[in-house]
Scaffold this active site. Structure first.
Site, PDB file in Angstrom:
ATOM      1  N   CYS A 226       0.909  -1.282   0.040  1.00  0.00           N
ATOM      2  CA  CYS A 226      -0.121  -0.047  -0.085  1.00  0.00           C
ATOM      3  C   CYS A 226       0.737   1.099   0.112  1.00  0.00           C
ATOM      4  O   CYS A 226       1.738   1.510   0.910  1.00  0.00           O
ATOM      5  CB  CYS A 226      -0.977   0.016   1.130  1.00  0.00           C
ATOM      6  SG  CYS A 226      -1.987   1.410   1.310  1.00  0.00           S
TER       7      CYS A 226
ATOM      8  N   CYS B  39      -3.256   7.287  -4.818  1.00  0.00           N
ATOM      9  CA  CYS B  39      -3.075   5.880  -4.595  1.00  0.00           C
ATOM     10  C   CYS B  39      -1.670   5.898  -5.015  1.00  0.00           C
ATOM     11  O   CYS B  39      -1.144   5.951  -6.275  1.00  0.00           O
ATOM     12  CB  CYS B  39      -3.945   5.161  -5.549  1.00  0.00           C
ATOM     13  SG  CYS B  39      -3.763   3.438  -5.410  1.00  0.00           S
TER      14      CYS B  39
END
Length: 333
Positions: A91, A254
């Site tokens: 992530c 992101c």
């Protein structure tokens, strides 16, 4: 005040997207690598994940990271990534949050003007370079895992939409990259429900008809993210609406999605090495990325990506579980 579980965390947000960094209360997870620890967590610790990210302690777009002792000798900390969709291999925004928390809490040795933090993740070793001034963390530059375009101009039949053309790229997670205008939808937050519904339908269709798999790690598979590109997005500046299972948008640009997008652009000849690339989120926040080298992953042409962003600490907490709580593992509405 009664509690049969106490978990300590430092909450932050990276360009708008939350990361709950668990600093205490979770013992070392079994496994000889972080990938094995992720596999164990998927099979045995999902109730812990739900406790941390679902309501009432979390929300429908919550994510986090559980700090662990590293397996690798060249890493400072190990990390397991959690969000409402499950345990992730990697992530990007979460790693920016982790590096910021580690510096500002003194959980790593802090040097100025830059502190280098090496993190052992299920997807591989990740290096974060944190700008530090007067003990305060600033921008974080993350060198991510090797990224690649798995398939260009793939097609999938989506119920209610028809045939959709997409590129599949990997930047720590898999991303179906789709031109939003091709679906007849505007890049407009007032249409977010329609965009999200389209993203979930495309994601389900890809997983049913053309499941992506990492060539080296069989546990890294599936497509939970659909990166919708706004009109005018190119190899210098891209805007995206990131629709994610089971039903939410990434608030940040992101991080792993930025790396996947750069890999896709490079595969299409639209982003050379050492060229600045700006990726903008659905709410207008930005990451700045670049590709620093080429490589390969099991024979697949790949790139070495970096991106920079900023995280801010929003609070600290001990999350408790009263033995009489009717929702010991959280809930989803």
């Amino acid at each position: 005040m009664r509690s049969v579980r106490t978990i300590s965390a430092v909450d932050s947000h990276t360009e708008g997207m939350p990361t709950r960094v668990v600093t205490g209360g979770v013992p070392p997870v079994p496994g000889a690598s972080m990938a094995e620890r992720r596999a164990y967590a998927i099979g045995h610790l999902d109730e812990l994940r739900r406790f941390l990210v679902d309501e009432p302690r979390g929300h429908s777009a919550m994510s986090g990271a559980i700090l662990q002792p590293p397996i690798r000798d060249d890493a400072d900390w190990g990390v397991l990534y959690i969000e409402v969709s499950g345990f992730l291999p990697m992530c990007g925004h979460g790693t920016v949050g982790v590096a910021t928390v580690l510096v500002e809490t003194g959980m790593v040795t802090v040097t100025e003007p830059e502190t280098v933090v090496r993190l052992d993740t299920p997807a591989g070793l990740v290096e974060a370079r944190v700008a530090v001034r007067d003990g305060v963390a600033g921008a974080v530059t993350l060198r991510n895992v090797d990224s690649f375009a798995l398939e260009l101009d793939a097609k999938v039949s989506v119920p209610g939409i028809g045939e959709v053309t997409y590129d599949m790229a990997y930047g720590g997670n898999f991303y179906a990259i789709v031109d939003l205008a091709a679906l007849g939808l505007p890049f407009d937050r007032s249409r977010k429900d329609d965009i999200l519904a389209a993203g979930l339908a495309i994601s389900r269709a890809v997983e049913e008809q053309n499941l992506p798999r990492h060539p080296l790690d069989p546990l890294i598979r599936g497509c939970k993210h659909v990166q919708f590109l706004a009109p005018g997005s190119d190899g210098r500046h891209s805007r995206n609406a990131m629709a994610i299972q089971p039903g939410w948008f990434d608030r940040s640009p992101c991080g792993t999605g930025t790396c996947a997008r750069m890999a896709q652009l490079h595969a299409r000849g639209a982003l050379p090495l050492d060229t600045e690339f700006i990726n903008e989120s659905f709410i207008g926040t930005r990451f700045t990325g670049r590709l620093v080298d080429t490589t390969e992953v099991a024979g697949v042409p790949a790139v070495v990506p970096e991106f920079s962003g900023r995280a801010w600490i929003t609070g600290t907490a001990n999350y408790l579980l009263d033995p009489a709580d009717p929702f010991p593992h959280g809930f989803v509405l």
